[in-house]
Design an enzyme around this catalytic site. Structure first.
Site, PDB file in Angstrom:
ATOM      1  N   ARG A 170       5.355   1.099  -4.537  1.00 18.42           N
ATOM      2  CA  ARG A 170       5.341   0.695  -5.985  1.00 18.42           C
ATOM      3  C   ARG A 170       5.028   1.622  -6.823  1.00 18.42           C
ATOM      4  O   ARG A 170       5.254   1.426  -7.973  1.00 18.42           O
ATOM      5  CB  ARG A 170       2.736   1.384  -5.947  1.00 18.42           C
ATOM      6  N   THR A 184       0.593  -1.262   0.136  1.00 16.25           N
ATOM      7  CA  THR A 184       0.121  -0.354  -0.442  1.00 16.25           C
ATOM      8  C   THR A 184       0.551   1.016   0.297  1.00 16.25           C
ATOM      9  O   THR A 184       0.483   2.605  -0.095  1.00 16.25           O
ATOM     10  CB  THR A 184      -1.056   0.243   1.336  1.00 16.25           C
ATOM     11  N   CYS A 185       1.934   0.754  -0.275  1.00 23.00           N
ATOM     12  CA  CYS A 185       3.326   2.667   0.421  1.00 23.00           C
ATOM     13  C   CYS A 185       3.742   2.304  -1.390  1.00 23.00           C
ATOM     14  O   CYS A 185       4.003   2.683  -2.456  1.00 23.00           O
ATOM     15  CB  CYS A 185       4.106   1.431   0.678  1.00 23.00           C
ATOM     16  N   ASP A 186       2.779   3.625  -1.610  1.00 23.71           N
ATOM     17  CA  ASP A 186       3.109   4.993  -2.965  1.00 23.71           C
ATOM     18  C   ASP A 186       4.476   4.548  -3.655  1.00 23.71           C
ATOM     19  O   ASP A 186       4.941   3.967  -4.572  1.00 23.71           O
ATOM     20  CB  ASP A 186       2.458   5.992  -2.798  1.00 23.71           C
TER      21      ASP A 186
END
Length: 106
Positions: A13, A8-10
């Site tokens: 990603r 879920t970490c930008d």
């Protein structure tokens, strides 16, 4: 090549998108292997601990006094991310310089 972080970490990603051949390992779900954690701590020291995270802000003063390795084992989201492992090389965080270094190893 392994990317240790959170799905879920930008930032994680972005690293995964730039390194499609790498495998993203969600440390919240799968944990961080002891050997990798120890090697990362020896290399990066206290910088491995993300003191700007929501998890950190939720800790009381006594918990914040714990050793960084103990804290990361108990709360994997406290690890600065991503932690990228390629062979014996480790990279912490994601920016243009790190991206260039990692891609040079491919």
């Amino acid at each position: 090549m392994l990317i240790y972080g959170l799905k879920t970490c930008d930032t994680c990603r972005k690293a995964k998108k730039a390194l499609p051949q790498a495998q993203l390992i969600d440390v919240r779900e799968e944990g961080l292997p002891e050997a990798v954690l120890t090697q990362a701590y020896e290399r990066f020291g206290a910088a491995l601990l993300n003191t700007r995270s929501t998890t950190w802000r939720g800790l009381d003063d006594d918990a914040r006094e714990e050793e960084p390795l103990t804290l990361i084992k108990a709360h994997p989201a406290l690890m600065k991310r991503p932690l990228i492992a390629k062979g014996d090389a480790l990279f912490l965080g994601w920016n243009n310089d790190i991206e260039d270094e990692v891609k040079a190893m491919l």
